[in-house]
Write a protein that holds these residues in place. Structure first.
Motif, short mmCIF file in Angstrom:
data_model
loop_
_atom_site.label_atom_id
_atom_site.label_comp_id
_atom_site.label_asym_id
_atom_site.label_seq_id
_atom_site.Cartn_x
_atom_site.Cartn_y
_atom_site.Cartn_z
N GLU A 96 0.70 -1.39 -0.09
CA GLU A 96 -0.12 -0.30 -0.03
C GLU A 96 0.97 1.43 0.10
N ARG A 97 2.23 1.05 0.86
CA ARG A 97 3.04 2.31 0.79
C ARG A 97 3.55 2.74 -0.76
N THR A 98 3.25 1.56 -0.74
CA THR A 98 4.39 1.66 -2.35
C THR A 98 3.98 2.49 -3.76
N PHE A 99 2.28 1.79 -3.71
CA PHE A 99 1.01 2.37 -4.94
C PHE A 99 1.00 3.76 -3.94
N TYR A 100 0.66 4.36 -2.64
CA TYR A 100 0.50 5.88 -2.37
C TYR A 100 1.38 6.41 -3.07
N GLU A 101 2.25 6.01 -2.04
CA GLU A 101 3.97 7.11 -2.54
C GLU A 101 4.42 7.11 -3.37
N PHE A 102 4.72 5.86 -3.81
CA PHE A 102 5.80 6.14 -5.45
C PHE A 102 4.49 5.93 -6.43
#
Ligand SMILES: [Zn+2]
Length: 345
Positions: free
Chosen positions: A275-281
């Protein structure tokens, strides 16, 4: 080409109808996918019995609409998407030989190079090539990667960097060609330190791994000439599984694509990292295509590659566009949540 057609039928079968066959996968398979550790996917019984899982499946199917339905069905199964060899195994079909795919210029500056079971991506820049993954062995590097690059007019001596997306102890399916390319052409090898730490002490003696020249750290970038790629963390399949976000052009128009070392997220922590990779990158960088290292695993690469080779004036079928990619990634994560719920995690 005739051989590819045969495979194509298989792949279409896998993507279109094999989901029901996959439903026969049992907990033994889950154990196997965990490579001896705890199961990484639920059993079919757990999957069907979990009300939360089924409600998340319904959410994913709504997100999918009609245009992403096959992808959603592939993600939203007890096992998640399986690469071709595993899907055939699960369906009780005999293994098929690994054969060389016609190297294909998928984007102006990015080429599909490799085989039906494993592949690499070559990114061309103003100062050389960044190669993502290296197939199984020195033999395949020499006999598949090198001639495939030459066939599309690239010089293997121009490989400046090799980025290995992930590695397993005792296995070489993405790492095996790196040492040959490092020794022969002076390419610098990069890998996530967590995977290097587990792979280097546990190498196949007949397929030694290159010692990485530097670490590929999620959140950091690699610049070669006019091109900067970004490493992102998508752990779960292995601790150091990497995505690489790449600026490309197609017929001169810029786009952003992302490679996926893997799409498994077997724990709450790994799902949160996706999720972090999706939302932040991925989302802020307007990623609009997902590229894989096992053809057929995320989409029907065989058909897509052939259509690009046949007609470069048509829209590139890998490019979903940001909105559709956003839904695709949301579906992947929702189905990951469904599997976690079914496993009681
Ligand atoms: Zn793997």
């Amino acid at each position: 080409m005739r051989i590819e057609k045969t495979r194509l039928t298989l792949v279409v079968g896998v993507l279109g109808t094999a989901m029901t066959v996959l439903a026969t996968l049992d907990s033994a398979n889950a154990q196997r996918r965990g490579r001896g550790g705890p199961p990484t996917v639920p059993t079919q019984e757990q999957w069907e019995a979990s009300a939360e899982a089924q409600s998340r499946v319904a959410t994913a199917m709504t997100l999918a609409g009609s245009d992403l339905r096959p992808q959603a069905e592939s993600f939203c199964s007890a096992t998640g998407p399986l690469r071709l060899a595993l899907a055939r195994q699960a369906a009780g079909l005999p293994p098929i030989e690994n054969y060389t795919i016609e190297p294909t210029r998928v984007f102006d500056n990015m080429y599909f190079i490799g085989m039906s079971s494993q592949n690499t991506w070559a990114i061309t820049t103003s100062e050389g090539i960044i190669l993502l993954d290296t197939l199984n062995s020195a033999d395949e590097a020499r006999d598949v990667i090198v001639p495939s690059l030459q066939k599309v007019g690239l010089d293997p001596a121009d490989i400046e960097y090799i980025v290995i997306g992930h590695g397993h102890p005792g296995q070489s399916d993405h790492t095996g060609g790196a040492l040959y390319l490092q020794q022969t052409y002076g390419a610098k090898v990069m890998m996530h330190p967590l995977d290097a730490a587990q792979v280097l002490p546990n190498q196949r003696p007949d397929r030694p791994l290159a010692t990485p020249d530097s670490d590929a750290i999620p959140g950091e970038t690699l610049t070669l000439g006019d091109t900067t790629v970004t490493f992102v963390h998508i752990p779960g399949h292995t601790p150091g599984s990497l995505g690489v976000i790449v600026p490309v052009t197609y017929n001169g128009t810029p786009h952003t694509v992302m490679t996926f070392a893997a799409t498994q997220m077997p724990t709450r922590e790994t799902l949160m990292q996706f999720e972090r990779t999706f939302y932040e990158f991925a989302r802020p960088m307007n990623v609009e295509a997902a590229l894989n290292f096992h053809a057929g695993g995320l989409q029907d690469d065989f058909t897509l590659l052939e259509s690009i080779r046949n007609d470069r004036s048509a829209p590139n079928p890998y490019l979903y566009g940001p909105e559709r990619f956003d839904r695709w990634m949301s579906i992947m994560i929702e189905c990951g949540r469904a599997r976690l719920a079914a496993m009681g995690r």
